[in-house]
Write a protein that holds these residues in place. Structure first.
Motif, short mmCIF file in Angstrom:
data_model
loop_
_atom_site.label_atom_id
_atom_site.label_comp_id
_atom_site.label_asym_id
_atom_site.label_seq_id
_atom_site.Cartn_x
_atom_site.Cartn_y
_atom_site.Cartn_z
N GLU A 218 1.22 -0.69 0.24
CA GLU A 218 -0.33 -0.02 -0.08
C GLU A 218 1.29 1.60 0.18
OE1 GLU A 218 -1.94 -0.57 3.55
OE2 GLU A 218 -2.19 -2.88 2.98
N ASP A 290 -7.62 -4.06 -9.10
CA ASP A 290 -6.69 -5.05 -7.43
C ASP A 290 -5.33 -4.53 -7.43
OD1 ASP A 290 -5.79 -6.49 -5.73
OD2 ASP A 290 -6.69 -8.21 -6.68
N GLN A 292 -2.15 -2.67 -5.18
CA GLN A 292 -1.41 -3.12 -4.50
C GLN A 292 -0.35 -2.62 -4.73
OE1 GLN A 292 -1.39 -7.15 -3.99
NE2 GLN A 292 -3.11 -7.59 -4.13
N THR A 328 -3.89 -0.42 -0.27
CA THR A 328 -4.48 -1.04 -1.13
C THR A 328 -5.90 -1.31 -1.76
OG1 THR A 328 -5.15 -2.43 0.63
CG2 THR A 328 -3.28 -3.88 -0.01
N ALA A 329 -6.45 -1.31 -2.55
CA ALA A 329 -8.27 -1.39 -3.31
C ALA A 329 -8.22 -1.59 -3.83
CB ALA A 329 -7.48 0.31 -4.04
N LYS A 330 -10.07 -2.51 -4.00
CA LYS A 330 -10.63 -3.15 -4.91
C LYS A 330 -11.77 -2.50 -5.41
CE LYS A 330 -8.04 -7.16 -2.86
NZ LYS A 330 -7.43 -8.18 -3.94
N ALA A 342 -9.97 5.89 -7.00
CA ALA A 342 -9.75 3.79 -6.19
C ALA A 342 -10.13 4.40 -4.73
CB ALA A 342 -8.17 3.41 -6.39
N SER A 343 -10.97 3.60 -4.30
CA SER A 343 -10.83 3.80 -2.38
C SER A 343 -10.48 2.64 -1.87
CB SER A 343 -12.51 4.57 -1.69
OG SER A 343 -12.51 5.44 -2.91
N GLY A 344 -9.39 2.85 -1.52
CA GLY A 344 -8.92 1.82 -0.57
C GLY A 344 -8.65 1.85 0.68
N ARG A 345 -7.37 1.48 1.94
CA ARG A 345 -6.62 1.28 2.86
C ARG A 345 -6.25 2.05 2.44
NH1 ARG A 345 -10.78 1.08 6.50
NH2 ARG A 345 -8.76 1.74 8.25
N PRO A 354 -8.99 4.32 5.93
CA PRO A 354 -9.45 4.69 4.47
C PRO A 354 -8.55 5.83 3.01
CG PRO A 354 -11.52 4.80 6.29
CD PRO A 354 -10.28 5.28 7.12
N THR A 356 -7.90 7.56 -0.59
CA THR A 356 -8.13 7.51 -1.94
C THR A 356 -7.69 7.78 -3.32
OG1 THR A 356 -11.28 7.94 -0.85
CG2 THR A 356 -10.70 8.45 -3.61
#
Length: 408
Positions: A218, A290, A292, A328-330, A342-345, A354, A356
């Motif tokens: 990330e 996906d 990473q 990481t974002a899915k 992309a929104s992830g962590r 969280p 973005t």
């Protein structure tokens, strides 16, 4: 022949050895980056020691004046000029170095030999460029003066044979005549010996992100919460099933992840040298994304060894406990022509929030250029939590750019 006082002789050779050490180390400091932080602190400590010893020697000179000059004319005038210039060098180099540290964008605390705190001089930040340029110029002038001083001493001893050099030796001892000047060579050699080993391969020399990260990676990006509009977009995207699995992409060498933060009206900019990424995404079906990304936090640099040395510490990235930041974002959503979000962590310094990112794609086929931006609220991750961070802006702007090729 009258000699200098014993105190003056001791100070002369001690300062000469320390100057040789400083010159030896100073040549390499700018190229060391964060690896040179401890050495930079030592360089500052030795510089202040030279300043103190020089002031002491000046005081002793008034208490016990130096022996009378042996030579007049232009040669004597030149010798006096070089002698005065050396004192200006021994005072000016430490003072401009002190000013340089005091006016740096990030105030790095200085402990003289790890014990005595050195306060910063009350100088405006605008004086930093002058201090930096002056420190470098004085150093080069000082080297020239030292060489002239040595040449003059050798001229008197080897050509004129007037015994002038014995005025700076406690007694007529051949061992001291050889040993005391050898201290200068020893100081120079010691400075070279303690320099860190050669720097590891950088992103410019090797693929920065050729292989997927070993762990779920990330990277620093935007601290905004996921946008609720993503739900609607994902619903629409779900109706358009992609044909076959989404392609995987390999990030090519030469990509960059940079950061910038305001600091008392100025901006500190830097970058991460080492990072990896694993990306799966069909640009026509961004919901398949996906992403990473993993960043080696110890590779952060703002191009200044003082400040680079602070970044791995607990006040900023706490690299010892948290060597890697990961994002990481899915899934992603399209926000415009070739524009995505992309929104992830983001996991940084032991905190997961969280996150973005916004990015654009250009090109088509098997090669795409990617560029994007994000904003991180550093306080949420405990980045910049010490006294030296008080003037830093609350948000850190992150930028990234790289080229990706689709895997066969």
């Amino acid at each position: 022949m009258p000699r200098y006082s014993l105190a003056a002789i001791i100070l002369h050779w001690a300062i000469a050895a320390l100057l040789a050490f400083q010159i030896s180390v100073g040549w390499a400091l700018e190229d060391l980056g964060a690896r040179g932080f401890a050495l930079y602190q030592l360089h500052k400590s030795v510089g202040i020691a030279i300043l103190a010893l020089t002031l002491l020697r000046i005081g002793i000179g008034y208490w016990k004046p130096r022996p009378a000059k042996l030579e007049g004319g232009w040669q004597g005038a030149l010798a006096s000029t070089v002698h005065g210039g050396l004192y200006a060098f021994m005072l000016g180099a430490p003072l401009t170095g002190w000013a340089l540290v005091s006016t740096a964008k990030v105030k790095v605390p200085t402990l003289i030999f790890g014990i005595i705190p050195l306060p910063h001089l009350p100088l405006p930040a605008s004086a930093h460029g002058l201090a930096e340029g002056g420190h470098s110029l004085i150093a080069w002038i000082g080297i020239a003066l030292v060489l002239l001083h040595v040449a003059g001493a050798l001229r008197h001893h080897l050509l004129m044979r007037d015994g002038l050099i014995w005025r700076m030796i406690p007694n007529r001892s051949t061992a001291l005549l050889v040993g005391l000047p050898a201290l200068i060579l020893l100081g120079f050699a010691l400075g070279r010996m303690i320099l860190p080993a050669a720097a590891p391969v950088t992103a410019a020399e090797a693929p920065a992100a050729e292989e997927p990260a070993a762990t779920a990676p990330e990277a620093p990006v935007n601290i905004t919460e996921p946008d609720n509009s993503a739900v609607a977009n994902e619903t629409v995207a779900a109706a358009e099933e992609p044909i076959g699995p989404p392609p995987a992409w390999t990030v090519q060498p030469g990509g960059t992840i940079g950061f910038a933060v305001g600091n008392d009206g100025q901006t500190i900019t830097g970058s991460f040298v080492k990072w990896t990424a694993a990306i799966v995404m069909d640009p026509d079906h961004p919901e398949t994304a996906d992403i990473q990304v993993s960043i080696d936090m110890a590779s952060a640099s703002v191009g200044d060894a003082y400040q680079d040395g602070m970044l791995p510490g607990d006040e900023f990235f706490a690299v010892a406990a948290h060597p890697t930041a990961t994002f990481t974002a899915k899934g992603a959503e399209k926000t415009g022509a070739n524009a995505y979000r992309a929104s992830g962590r983001l996991s940084l310094k032991g905190v997961s929030k969280p996150q973005t990112i916004s990015f654009t794609l250009s090109g088509d086929g098997a090669t795409r250029k990617v560029s994007g931006t994000a904003t991180i609220a550093r306080a949420a991750f405990g980045v910049g939590n010490g006294d030296s961070s008080g003037s830093l802006a609350p948000n850190v702007a992150v930028t990234f750019a790289f080229t990706a090729k689709r895997k066969p």
